[in-house]
Scaffold this active site. Structure first.
Site, PDB file in Angstrom:
ATOM      1  N   VAL A 184      14.632  45.686  20.261  1.00  0.00           N
ATOM      2  CA  VAL A 184      13.823  44.153  20.440  1.00  0.00           C
ATOM      3  C   VAL A 184      12.969  44.348  21.165  1.00  0.00           C
ATOM      4  CG1 VAL A 184      13.839  41.908  20.447  1.00  0.00           C
ATOM      5  CG2 VAL A 184      15.532  42.836  19.044  1.00  0.00           C
ATOM      6  N   ILE A 204      31.202  43.148  38.942  1.00  0.00           N
ATOM      7  CA  ILE A 204      30.288  42.974  39.585  1.00  0.00           C
ATOM      8  C   ILE A 204      28.921  42.039  39.132  1.00  0.00           C
ATOM      9  CG2 ILE A 204      27.297  43.816  40.164  1.00  0.00           C
ATOM     10  CD1 ILE A 204      29.969  46.084  41.149  1.00  0.00           C
ATOM     11  N   GLY A 257      29.157  43.209  25.227  1.00  0.00           N
ATOM     12  CA  GLY A 257      29.817  42.698  25.788  1.00  0.00           C
ATOM     13  C   GLY A 257      31.047  42.339  25.091  1.00  0.00           C
ATOM     14  N   GLU A 260      37.341  48.717  35.604  1.00  0.00           N
ATOM     15  CA  GLU A 260      35.546  49.078  36.269  1.00  0.00           C
ATOM     16  C   GLU A 260      35.762  48.106  37.316  1.00  0.00           C
ATOM     17  OE1 GLU A 260      31.953  48.539  34.403  1.00  0.00           O
ATOM     18  OE2 GLU A 260      31.689  50.567  34.104  1.00  0.00           O
ATOM     19  N   LYS A 261      34.999  48.232  38.512  1.00  0.00           N
ATOM     20  CA  LYS A 261      35.329  46.711  38.851  1.00  0.00           C
ATOM     21  C   LYS A 261      34.377  45.781  38.942  1.00  0.00           C
ATOM     22  CE  LYS A 261      34.497  45.190  43.985  1.00  0.00           C
ATOM     23  NZ  LYS A 261      35.884  44.714  44.166  1.00  0.00           N
ATOM     24  N   LYS A 304      36.908  47.045  30.301  1.00  0.00           N
ATOM     25  CA  LYS A 304      36.558  47.183  28.876  1.00  0.00           C
ATOM     26  C   LYS A 304      36.825  47.625  27.286  1.00  0.00           C
ATOM     27  CE  LYS A 304      32.305  46.126  30.958  1.00  0.00           C
ATOM     28  NZ  LYS A 304      30.998  47.299  31.832  1.00  0.00           N
ATOM     29  N   LYS A 354      19.463  38.753  24.570  1.00  0.00           N
ATOM     30  CA  LYS A 354      18.730  38.595  25.584  1.00  0.00           C
ATOM     31  C   LYS A 354      17.978  37.229  24.480  1.00  0.00           C
ATOM     32  CE  LYS A 354      18.250  42.986  26.339  1.00  0.00           C
ATOM     33  NZ  LYS A 354      18.849  44.483  26.354  1.00  0.00           N
ATOM     34  N   ARG A 389      18.317  53.372  19.816  1.00  0.00           N
ATOM     35  CA  ARG A 389      17.158  53.226  19.528  1.00  0.00           C
ATOM     36  C   ARG A 389      15.767  52.472  19.943  1.00  0.00           C
ATOM     37  NH1 ARG A 389      21.017  49.060  20.105  1.00  0.00           N
ATOM     38  NH2 ARG A 389      20.233  46.801  20.871  1.00  0.00           N
TER      39      ARG A 389
END
Ligand code: MV4
Length: 445
Positions: free
Chosen positions: A295, A203, A165, A200-201, A158, A237, A292
């Site tokens: 939405v 998931i 993302g 990171e692992k 990351k 989303k 913040r």
């Protein structure tokens, strides 16, 4: 109490903030780009100031022009909404330096949470569970491979400057690791001007569950339970709900407790969201903290009965949080569908003139939107044109209510995501509450 607030945003969130201000007797100042002259936020605010041409970088992201507008309009506070400058630590700092209360957290907390590796390390130290991985940033490839092997594949690389993302790479084995590692670094350097990455692992097909938190300037902190946000596409989303159909009372309690403790220890002020990924076994891990109002805040408002934007204004005015944790209770179930002006098949934006518009209504139906008949959806900004939120005693009732409301919603002239939402509401996996971050890829390809 703040007397006069400038809203550094547009669309539905600008309206949402203007309404909360008016209810509290706070005067409102809208800012707008030349393309937004006919917008509702301009019409509904007490005063409106043009801050530049249609391009966001020249208007809604133009710090100089926004500060100049704040000076001219003589406001005492600035609400950034979400997106645009909401998580820009420099903007928050400039607001304060110029004598305007930034309606959000302190700039140091925005900055801290913007650095994903630092945020993770800070939260870990505060007792928040994190995904096993490297201790912060790793730069040497051999060192990185050694760590990846220790963690065990698959691993995820990351970008420390990333988030939402961007700049992530998965390596499934030793073979592909070095290549993915280099790619992640190059991409993140290109996208953020910083090539720092951490490991990171990985998931697999997690859920995305986030906790709404709040802090005040007196050191008090509260949480408002969770939102289940697993139904998304490319980190956008589509549907959010509260409470999560997956959490047990025990998990809900634990997630709320660790989150609120972190907020208290940080001395975090105003609204925030702590994002977690949750695995099949129910383990939850800190991902990011959004500094913040989000939405999807309405689903939390519907189940708790608390106006979160008013609370932001109250806390920013220096008042203590007027609530006790034990008095915040979950009542019923809420679902939000984000209605975008886009092709429901290809997800390509579909801007243009809305020549017919009728929004649904009725008991437990809420529409947060700045659209209206004859409004033109502009190609320069986000394609979200409405949030349809329903609230009912049970999840089953909420789904039924959402289906009726989606059927009533008339938007003509632009393509919208309404047909996709109807399909999701009818999908057995959604009905069972069996959702994950790869739900759309799995069932809607
Ligand atoms: C992960 C993950 C799996 N394992 N980290 C994506 C955005 C950023 N907030 C974190 N993300 C992920 N981190 C580990 N260790 C999977 C994702 C992820 C994801 C997370 C939340 C919501 C949607 C997602 C979609 C794809 C991947």
């Amino acid at each position: 109490m703040l007397k006069r607030v400038l809203i550094a945003n547009r669309g539905e969130i600008a309206l949402r903030i203007i309404r909360a201000c008016k209810e509290l007797g706070i005067e409102t100042v809208a800012v707008y780009s030349t393309a937004d002259k006919e917008s509702l936020h301009v019409a509904f605010a007490d005063e409106a100031i043009c801050i530049g041409p249609h391009t966001a970088t020249d208007s809604y992201l133009n710090i100089k022009n926004i500060i100049a507008a704040a000076e001219v309009a003589d406001v005492d506070g600035i609400h950034p909404g979400y997106g645009f400058l909401a998580e820009n630590a420099d903007f928050a700092r400039i607001c304060e330096d110029c004598g305007f209360k930034f309606i959000g957290p302190k700039s140091e907390h925005i900055e801290l949470m913007g650095d994903k590796a630092k945020a993770k390390e800070t939260m870990r130290k505060l007792g928040v569970p994190v995904v096993p991985g490297s201790d912060g940033v790793v730069s040497d490839p051999d060192e990185a491979l050694k760590i990846a092997k220790e963690i065990g594949f698959p691993v995820i690389i990351k970008a420390s400057a990333g988030g939402g993302g961007k700049g992530m790479r998965v390596a499934h084995n030793e073979m592909s690791f070095l290549n993915q590692f280099e790619m992640a670094k190059i991409e993140s350097e290109k996208a953020f001007g910083c090539g720092d990455v951490y490991i990171e692992k990985f998931i697999e097909s997690p859920r995305h569950i986030e906790i709404q938190v709040f802090g005040d300037s007196k050191g008090n902190a509260l949480h408002f339970f969770e939102r289940e946000c697993s139904i998304q596409r490319r980190h956008q989303k589509l549907i959010e709900e509260a409470p999560s159909p997956f959490l047990t009372e025990r998990m809900r309690y634990k997630m709320g407790e660790v989150s609120v403790n972190a907020v208290k220890s940080l001395g975090y002020e105003n609204a925030g969201t702590i994002e977690y990924i949750v695995d099949k076994a129910g383990n939850f891990y800190f991902m990011e903290m959004n500094t913040r109002i989000q939405v999807e805040h309405p689903v939390t408002e519907m189940i708790t009965g608390i106006d979160l934007v008013k609370l932001q204004l109250l806390v920013a005015s220096g008042y203590e949080l007027p609530l006790k944790q034990e008095n915040i209770k979950i009542n019923g179930h809420a679902i939000e569908c984000r209605i975008n002006a886009e092709d429901p098949e290809t997800f390509m934006p579909s801007p243009g003139l809305i020549n017919a518009y009728y929004a649904p209504g009725g008991f437990g139906v809420r529409v947060d939107s700045a659209a209206y008949q004859e409004y033109t959806v502009l190609p320069y900004y986000d394609s979200m044109i409405a949030k349809l939120i329903v609230h009912a005693p049970t999840r089953k009732d909420a789904i039924s209510k959402m289906k009726v409301a989606l059927d009533e919603f008339i938007i003509e002239g632009v393509k919208t995501s309404i047909p996709l939402h109807k399909k999701i509401m009818d999908h057995y996996k959604f009905i069972e509450g069996d959702v994950s971050t790869d739900f759309l890829e799995k069932y809607f390809k």
